[in-house]
Design a protein around this motif. Structure first.
Motif, PDB file in Angstrom:
ATOM      1  N   SER A  34     -67.836 -37.009  20.936  1.00  0.00           N
ATOM      2  CA  SER A  34     -68.008 -37.123  19.492  1.00  0.00           C
ATOM      3  C   SER A  34     -67.556 -38.482  18.979  1.00  0.00           C
ATOM      4  CB  SER A  34     -67.212 -36.033  18.769  1.00  0.00           C
ATOM      5  OG  SER A  34     -67.675 -34.752  19.110  1.00  0.00           O
ATOM      6  N   ARG A  35     -68.222 -38.935  17.958  1.00  0.00           N
ATOM      7  CA  ARG A  35     -67.765 -40.146  17.281  1.00  0.00           C
ATOM      8  C   ARG A  35     -66.462 -39.824  16.544  1.00  0.00           C
ATOM      9  NH1 ARG A  35     -71.430 -44.043  13.340  1.00  0.00           N
ATOM     10  NH2 ARG A  35     -69.853 -45.688  13.087  1.00  0.00           N
ATOM     11  N   GLY A  36     -65.490 -40.683  16.710  1.00  0.00           N
ATOM     12  CA  GLY A  36     -64.185 -40.431  16.107  1.00  0.00           C
ATOM     13  C   GLY A  36     -63.213 -39.731  17.022  1.00  0.00           C
ATOM     14  N   PHE A  37     -63.654 -39.356  18.238  1.00  0.00           N
ATOM     15  CA  PHE A  37     -62.735 -38.736  19.193  1.00  0.00           C
ATOM     16  C   PHE A  37     -61.552 -39.655  19.464  1.00  0.00           C
ATOM     17  CE2 PHE A  37     -61.395 -38.716  23.694  1.00  0.00           C
ATOM     18  CZ  PHE A  37     -60.807 -37.465  23.749  1.00  0.00           C
ATOM     19  N   ASN A  38     -60.363 -39.086  19.410  1.00  0.00           N
ATOM     20  CA  ASN A  38     -59.135 -39.828  19.674  1.00  0.00           C
ATOM     21  C   ASN A  38     -58.222 -38.921  20.487  1.00  0.00           C
ATOM     22  OD1 ASN A  38     -56.715 -41.201  19.709  1.00  0.00           O
ATOM     23  ND2 ASN A  38     -56.477 -41.334  17.493  1.00  0.00           N
ATOM     24  N   PRO A  39     -57.953 -39.247  21.744  1.00  0.00           N
ATOM     25  CA  PRO A  39     -57.106 -38.369  22.555  1.00  0.00           C
ATOM     26  C   PRO A  39     -55.701 -38.207  21.993  1.00  0.00           C
ATOM     27  CG  PRO A  39     -57.474 -40.472  23.665  1.00  0.00           C
ATOM     28  CD  PRO A  39     -58.397 -40.442  22.493  1.00  0.00           C
ATOM     29  N   LEU A  40     -55.282 -39.134  21.124  1.00  0.00           N
ATOM     30  CA  LEU A  40     -53.986 -39.026  20.473  1.00  0.00           C
ATOM     31  C   LEU A  40     -54.123 -38.624  19.004  1.00  0.00           C
ATOM     32  CD1 LEU A  40     -52.183 -42.064  22.091  1.00  0.00           C
ATOM     33  CD2 LEU A  40     -51.476 -39.680  22.271  1.00  0.00           C
ATOM     34  N   ASP A  69     -59.215 -36.767  35.005  1.00  0.00           N
ATOM     35  CA  ASP A  69     -59.879 -37.929  35.594  1.00  0.00           C
ATOM     36  C   ASP A  69     -59.208 -39.235  35.198  1.00  0.00           C
ATOM     37  OD1 ASP A  69     -60.574 -37.664  32.941  1.00  0.00           O
ATOM     38  OD2 ASP A  69     -62.648 -38.337  33.218  1.00  0.00           O
ATOM     39  N   ALA A  70     -58.299 -39.164  34.208  1.00  0.00           N
ATOM     40  CA  ALA A  70     -57.616 -40.370  33.730  1.00  0.00           C
ATOM     41  C   ALA A  70     -56.174 -40.461  34.220  1.00  0.00           C
ATOM     42  CB  ALA A  70     -57.636 -40.413  32.202  1.00  0.00           C
ATOM     43  N   GLY A  71     -55.706 -39.455  34.914  1.00  0.00           N
ATOM     44  CA  GLY A  71     -54.338 -39.477  35.409  1.00  0.00           C
ATOM     45  C   GLY A  71     -53.928 -38.118  35.931  1.00  0.00           C
ATOM     46  N   ARG A  72     -52.909 -38.094  36.749  1.00  0.00           N
ATOM     47  CA  ARG A  72     -52.468 -36.848  37.383  1.00  0.00           C
ATOM     48  C   ARG A  72     -51.597 -36.016  36.471  1.00  0.00           C
ATOM     49  NH1 ARG A  72     -49.829 -38.288  43.035  1.00  0.00           N
ATOM     50  NH2 ARG A  72     -49.719 -36.007  43.076  1.00  0.00           N
ATOM     51  N   GLN A  73     -51.068 -36.623  35.410  1.00  0.00           N
ATOM     52  CA  GLN A  73     -50.166 -35.921  34.507  1.00  0.00           C
ATOM     53  C   GLN A  73     -50.721 -35.956  33.089  1.00  0.00           C
ATOM     54  OE1 GLN A  73     -47.338 -34.412  35.504  1.00  0.00           O
ATOM     55  NE2 GLN A  73     -47.500 -35.094  37.631  1.00  0.00           N
ATOM     56  N   PRO A  74     -50.522 -34.898  32.308  1.00  0.00           N
ATOM     57  CA  PRO A  74     -50.898 -34.958  30.899  1.00  0.00           C
ATOM     58  C   PRO A  74     -50.014 -35.961  30.158  1.00  0.00           C
ATOM     59  CG  PRO A  74     -49.671 -32.947  31.354  1.00  0.00           C
ATOM     60  CD  PRO A  74     -49.938 -33.594  32.678  1.00  0.00           C
ATOM     61  N   VAL A  75     -50.569 -36.542  29.122  1.00  0.00           N
ATOM     62  CA  VAL A  75     -49.858 -37.557  28.337  1.00  0.00           C
ATOM     63  C   VAL A  75     -49.296 -36.903  27.081  1.00  0.00           C
ATOM     64  CG1 VAL A  75     -50.106 -39.714  27.048  1.00  0.00           C
ATOM     65  CG2 VAL A  75     -51.337 -39.392  29.212  1.00  0.00           C
ATOM     66  N   ARG A  99     -41.914 -26.284  29.614  1.00  0.00           N
ATOM     67  CA  ARG A  99     -41.840 -26.107  28.157  1.00  0.00           C
ATOM     68  C   ARG A  99     -43.029 -26.849  27.547  1.00  0.00           C
ATOM     69  NH1 ARG A  99     -36.608 -27.740  24.492  1.00  0.00           N
ATOM     70  NH2 ARG A  99     -35.933 -25.570  24.780  1.00  0.00           N
ATOM     71  N   LEU A 100     -44.149 -26.135  27.406  1.00  0.00           N
ATOM     72  CA  LEU A 100     -45.328 -26.771  26.837  1.00  0.00           C
ATOM     73  C   LEU A 100     -45.073 -27.127  25.373  1.00  0.00           C
ATOM     74  CD1 LEU A 100     -48.443 -24.867  28.225  1.00  0.00           C
ATOM     75  CD2 LEU A 100     -47.823 -27.250  28.582  1.00  0.00           C
ATOM     76  N   PRO A 101     -45.465 -28.326  24.963  1.00  0.00           N
ATOM     77  CA  PRO A 101     -45.240 -28.742  23.579  1.00  0.00           C
ATOM     78  C   PRO A 101     -46.285 -28.165  22.639  1.00  0.00           C
ATOM     79  CG  PRO A 101     -46.288 -30.500  24.801  1.00  0.00           C
ATOM     80  CD  PRO A 101     -46.041 -29.393  25.787  1.00  0.00           C
ATOM     81  N   GLU A 102     -46.088 -28.413  21.369  1.00  0.00           N
ATOM     82  CA  GLU A 102     -47.047 -28.045  20.328  1.00  0.00           C
ATOM     83  C   GLU A 102     -48.451 -28.541  20.680  1.00  0.00           C
ATOM     84  OE1 GLU A 102     -47.608 -29.296  15.591  1.00  0.00           O
ATOM     85  OE2 GLU A 102     -46.118 -30.269  16.868  1.00  0.00           O
ATOM     86  N   LEU A 103     -48.543 -29.772  21.113  1.00  0.00           N
ATOM     87  CA  LEU A 103     -49.801 -30.378  21.535  1.00  0.00           C
ATOM     88  C   LEU A 103     -49.498 -31.546  22.447  1.00  0.00           C
ATOM     89  CD1 LEU A 103     -51.311 -32.790  18.864  1.00  0.00           C
ATOM     90  CD2 LEU A 103     -49.069 -31.751  18.554  1.00  0.00           C
ATOM     91  N   PHE A 104     -50.516 -31.983  23.190  1.00  0.00           N
ATOM     92  CA  PHE A 104     -50.391 -33.211  23.969  1.00  0.00           C
ATOM     93  C   PHE A 104     -51.734 -33.928  23.943  1.00  0.00           C
ATOM     94  CE2 PHE A 104     -50.827 -29.555  26.828  1.00  0.00           C
ATOM     95  CZ  PHE A 104     -51.941 -29.866  27.592  1.00  0.00           C
ATOM     96  N   ALA A 105     -51.762 -35.139  24.458  1.00  0.00           N
ATOM     97  CA  ALA A 105     -52.943 -35.992  24.328  1.00  0.00           C
ATOM     98  C   ALA A 105     -54.108 -35.446  25.146  1.00  0.00           C
ATOM     99  CB  ALA A 105     -52.619 -37.418  24.765  1.00  0.00           C
ATOM    100  N   GLY A 106     -55.318 -35.777  24.691  1.00  0.00           N
ATOM    101  CA  GLY A 106     -56.521 -35.257  25.303  1.00  0.00           C
ATOM    102  C   GLY A 106     -57.077 -36.078  26.445  1.00  0.00           C
ATOM    103  N   TYR A 107     -56.239 -36.888  27.100  1.00  0.00           N
ATOM    104  CA  TYR A 107     -56.679 -37.570  28.311  1.00  0.00           C
ATOM    105  C   TYR A 107     -56.873 -36.530  29.413  1.00  0.00           C
ATOM    106  CZ  TYR A 107     -54.987 -41.732  25.884  1.00  0.00           C
ATOM    107  OH  TYR A 107     -54.776 -42.733  24.967  1.00  0.00           O
ATOM    108  N   GLY A 108     -57.928 -36.683  30.197  1.00  0.00           N
ATOM    109  CA  GLY A 108     -58.251 -35.675  31.193  1.00  0.00           C
ATOM    110  C   GLY A 108     -57.659 -35.953  32.548  1.00  0.00           C
TER     111      GLY A 108
END
Length: 701
Positions: free
Chosen positions: A549-555, A611-617, A600-609
């Motif tokens: 989508s246009r405007g997608f921002n993983p953060l 394929d972009a790294g082994r750990q969520p951001v 302890r999963l947070p409220e939210l985390f970044a939408g990097y997949g």
């Protein structure tokens, strides 16, 4: 012991003025309504760091240092929800080899209105150690909105408690904070410093305790519940993937410490939304979290329903957005003012479109899980008022859909769960103009109308036929108005805007529609395929907005990030709608992410997949813990077990689709109709169920 006069007034400001502090590297211990946020090494020194009680920062600085001795923090970790342990090496002290010899241990316990730091210095060397330990403390007694806005607040000057000479006291407005050391420090300064001169022979240790207490003469809107009043059973999971087990264990510990009580009826408790920003009553959050925990018992659901029913709208007030029958959005003692966002919310604020249908559905689901019929019946007048709100106020323009608009110009522009100002948009990035009708809210309304009708019919009250007909009309209108199409095929728009144009962004909202009954099977197949696509499925959970989508921002808060509760709702919807493989894949993403966040999963985390790294951001300003992120562990487990109850009709369904990676799996601490429920899934996928007598179990092999 010596007492010195002040030469400074407190901690120097360290946060960038006007910017919300980041939290991604904070260690948070909590026991609502209090919590502590610190650096990973235990120091309270910058940004949002502090010991908080209610909505005030009681202590903004608590740093421990040693005179002319370099320190090296080596570990810091949670020990449950309200405890943490930090270790620091005092380099060069009593060392005769390259090995560290002297270590400072700092064990923290947070309790309601109280933070305790238990200090221990151990000399494991072969020669004596002489150390001067200094504790530097201070506070600004800032409100939560000031901290969240990055507003610099003048430090409060401390006084030395004359009676003992071993404590510092800060006072502003109605709040008094006291920091006491035991044993008494060697020296104390009103500037906020306590000194300890320590002499340790080889093998000796030294111990002290720092206790900070906070009192507010006006009290708290919601106090801590009585000890031992956890309103659910303790789940115990043993699976082939310890990350899953750890996630459930940590989530349970956090949920226990997020409990708050209703001051009007202290036996009724609910889950505060999260720490640090939302440690209070939120209608939507508390309802979803209670619904997710139904497999552990119905008591939390019942008390949450009652807490919100006592505050159900009875009048029309444009300032607070109150309307008859409406369920509130949030309660804060002083409201919430964020001038940089043109936000000025009153202490009791009703600006939410979804809490009211969610309240009805929770009552229905709790009844199905075995809530005492007398408790259900007592709440039916509130359910009738909530149903009436949906048609009389929620559908303001009479088009058959629930919509919202902020008429004050100072409230929330968006009033669904994606309540940031830029969350509801078209595929080309344009923002939708209000009034806005969200797709998932129509699903909530459909479920509420159907569930409300079932309750009315079961308890012999009028109106069941009317609400079933209302739901069917909504279903038909939704199919006509919301469905759009792109190169990949048809899908529901995220919302309708002011002109009834479909806002055609592709979002995670698909997951909230599945399993509600709003869609037919063919429509559900389309959405299940969409949810499995790489633009939405990051590998760690669902992105709130498609990466195409246009405007997608993983953060972006709601435009590309991953919210665990959002993904868990999709997992449950997929399971209910008959797509266990897709459900299991998304569930695996959350389990994978939980391991990276120390369970302890947070409220939210970044939408990097993946394929972009082994750990969520991390999302830098995310609450952690958050009630519905923690409760998601139970909902995911329920979904993989295919677990649902219909106690009024005497049935329990167990249709497990547990992936091989988690088998064998054994879980205790579940409950249905107030009695224990135990399940075992063998390595070959076969299930054994120990269910309460009187229930017929369906679905197991």
């Amino acid at each position: 012991m010596t007492v010195k006069t002040p030469n400074e007034t407190g901690p120097e400001p360290t946060a960038a003025a006007g910017l919300q502090p980041f939290l991604h590297d904070s260690c948070i211990t909590l026991h609502a309504p209090s919590f502590t946020a610190s650096r990973p090494d235990g120091q309270l020194s910058l940004g949002a760091d502090g010991f908080y009680h209610g909505e005030r920062r009681a202590l903004a600085r608590l740093e421990i240092s040693t005179d002319r001795v370099p320190v090296a923090p080596v570990s810091g970790s949670l020990e449950g929800a309200n405890r943490a342990l930090f270790r620091t090496v005092l380099r060069g002290v009593a060392e005769t080899t390259a090995d560290p010899a002297v270590v400072l241990e700092r064990r923290r316990t947070t309790a309601p209105g109280r933070q305790t730091e238990s200090l221990r210095v151990l000399n494991s060397g072969r020669i004596p150690a002489l150390i001067r330990l200094t504790v530097a403390a201070g506070t600004d007694l800032a409100t939560m909105e000031q901290v969240k806005s990055g507003i610099a607040v003048a430090p409060v000057a401390a006084t030395v408690e004359v009676a003992t000479g071993a404590a510092l006291v800060w006072t502003r407005d109605t709040v008094t904070v006291r920091l006491a050391g035991s044993p008494a420090p060697t020296g104390i300064e009103a500037s906020g410093q306590l000194h300890y001169d320590i002499a340790l022979a080889p093998g000796e240790d030294w111990k002290a305790e720092l206790v900070c207490t906070a009192e507010d003469s006006e009290g708290e809107p919601f106090p801590a519940p009585a000890a031992g009043s956890t309103p659910w059973r303790t789940p115990q999971l043993r699976s082939a993937d310890r990350r899953f087990d750890d996630w459930l264990h940590q989530s349970h510990a956090d949920l226990e410490r997020l409990l708050l009580a209703d001051p009007d009826q202290p036996a009724d408790v609910f889950l505060a939304a999260g720490a640090p920003w939302f440690a209070t009553l939120f209608g939507r959050d508390s309802l979803w979290a209670a619904r997710m925990l139904l497999p552990l018992g119905t008591s939390l659901a019942a008390s949450t329903l009652r807490v919100l029913a006592r505050r159900q709208g009875t009048a029309t007030d444009p300032r607070t957005q109150e309307q008859p029958g409406k369920i509130l959005h949030e309660v804060r003692r002083a409201g919430l003012r964020l001038p940089e966002h043109d936000l000025d919310l009153p202490p009791v604020y009703y600006g939410t479109v979804d809490a009211t249908p969610l309240w009805i559905t929770l009552l229905h689901d709790a009844w199905r899980w075995g809530l005492d019929p007398a408790e259900v019946e007592a709440l039916l007048p509130h359910a009738e008022s909530a149903l009436a709100w949906m048609s009389e106020h929620g559908d303001a323009d009479g088009d058959g859909f629930l919509e919202y608009i902020d008429s004050t110009g100072r409230g929330l522009a968006n009033q669904g769960w994606k309540d940031s100002g830029d969350s509801i948009r078209f595929r080309d990035g344009r923002l939708a103009d209000p009034p806005i009708a969200l797709c998932e809210v129509q699903a909530y309304a459909y479920e509420a109308a159907r569930g409300g009708a079932a309750l009315l019919r079961a308890f012999g009250r009028p109106g069941a036929d009317r609400w079933e007909e209302w739901a069917e009309r909504l279903k038909s209108r939704f199919r006509s108005a919301f469905w759009v199409e792109d190169a990949r095929g048809p899908y529901p728009a995220v919302a309708l805007d002011r002109g009834k144009h479909p806002a055609d962004a592709v979002t995670s909202a698909f997951g909230h529609l599945l399993g509600t009954g709003l869609l037919d099977h063919e429509e559900s197949v389309l959405l299940a395929k969409r949810l499995a696509g790489p633009d939405l499925d990051s590998g760690f959970g669902l992105r709130t907005l498609s990466s195409d989508s246009r405007g997608f921002n993983p953060l972006g808060y709601h435009i590309g990030s991953v919210w665990p509760h959002d993904t868990a709702i999709a997992v449950h919807g997929l399971s209910r709608a008959g797509f266990p493989e897709t459900a299991a894949s998304l569930a695996a993403g959350l389990v994978r992410a939980s391991g990276a966040f120390d369970a302890r999963l947070p409220e939210l985390f970044a939408g990097y997949g993946t394929d972009a790294g082994r750990q969520p951001v991390p999302y830098p300003a995310s609450c952690r813990p958050q009630a519905w992120a923690a409760a998601s562990a139970v909902l995911v487990l329920q979904s993989l077990l295919g677990l649902s109850a219909d106690v009024p009709n005497g049935t329990l369904t167990v249709a497990p689709q547990v992936p091989e990676d988690y088998r064998p799996l054994h879980v205790t601490g579940l409950a249905v109709a107030g009695a224990p429920l135990e399940l075992t899934i063998a390595a070959d996928g076969t299930a054994q169920v120990q269910a309460p007598a009187g229930l017929t179990v369906h679905g197991t092999a």
